[in-house]
Design a protein around this motif. Structure first.
Motif, PDB file in Angstrom:
ATOM      1  N   GLU A   1     -53.561 -35.264  67.756  1.00 31.34           N
ATOM      2  CA  GLU A   1     -54.678 -34.351  68.567  1.00 31.34           C
ATOM      3  C   GLU A   1     -55.292 -33.456  67.639  1.00 31.34           C
ATOM      4  O   GLU A   1     -56.538 -33.100  67.674  1.00 31.34           O
ATOM      5  CB  GLU A   1     -54.055 -33.757  69.696  1.00 31.34           C
ATOM      6  CG  GLU A   1     -53.613 -34.740  71.098  1.00 31.34           C
ATOM      7  CD  GLU A   1     -53.336 -34.066  72.158  1.00 31.34           C
ATOM      8  OE1 GLU A   1     -53.687 -32.903  72.401  1.00 31.34           O
ATOM      9  OE2 GLU A   1     -53.001 -34.706  73.106  1.00 31.34           O
TER      10      GLU A   1
ATOM     11  N   ALA B   1     -59.334 -32.857  66.626  1.00 25.70           N
ATOM     12  CA  ALA B   1     -59.943 -31.852  66.941  1.00 25.70           C
ATOM     13  C   ALA B   1     -60.770 -31.285  65.642  1.00 25.70           C
ATOM     14  O   ALA B   1     -61.885 -30.857  65.898  1.00 25.70           O
ATOM     15  CB  ALA B   1     -59.014 -30.621  67.487  1.00 25.70           C
TER      16      ALA B   1
ATOM     17  N   LYS C   1     -64.038 -33.387  65.377  1.00 20.66           N
ATOM     18  CA  LYS C   1     -64.997 -33.102  66.399  1.00 20.66           C
ATOM     19  C   LYS C   1     -65.669 -32.032  65.733  1.00 20.66           C
ATOM     20  O   LYS C   1     -66.576 -31.532  66.586  1.00 20.66           O
ATOM     21  CB  LYS C   1     -64.452 -32.923  67.624  1.00 20.66           C
ATOM     22  CG  LYS C   1     -64.289 -34.099  68.280  1.00 20.66           C
ATOM     23  CD  LYS C   1     -63.418 -33.860  69.764  1.00 20.66           C
ATOM     24  CE  LYS C   1     -63.078 -35.363  70.231  1.00 20.66           C
ATOM     25  NZ  LYS C   1     -62.638 -35.205  71.656  1.00 20.66           N
TER      26      LYS C   1
END
Length: 99
Positions: free
Chosen positions: A62, A66, A69
């Motif tokens: 995750e 992140a 992005k």
């Protein structure tokens, strides 16, 4: 909705957040031959077991998404072609790995 995503997929472990702790999802994963790695919610009477080491490794994945992005071109997907988009995802992944 999550049961529909898992139906028909052969997987070893299905790692999900505590919000996905539902009996129907557990049953679907087990029927497909997978192992659910979903921590139980606190209000459950029966607190089922799960692989805590595999669940901790979920945060690494995750965190990587992140960081991906943070690149505006990837977050907003300016590229029309999937091959071009995948190329930039690979390029940013290499840059993050070398950092």
């Amino acid at each position: 909705p999550a049961c529909g995503l898992v139906t028909g997929l052969a997987s070893g472990k299905v790692i999900a957040d505590r919000a996905y702790d539902a009996d129907s999802l557990h049953d679907t994963i087990l029927d497909e031959g997978g192992q659910p790695v979903i921590p139980p919610r606190r209000h459950r009477k029966y607190q089922h077991s799960y692989d805590k080491i595999a669940y901790r490794q979920r945060w690494g994945i995750e965190g990587f998404f992140a960081k991906l992005k943070q690149w505006r071109r990837i977050a907003t997907r300016y590229d029309k072609l999937a091959a071009t988009f995948l190329g930039f995802v690979k390029l940013v992944s290499i840059m993050l790995w070398l950092k």
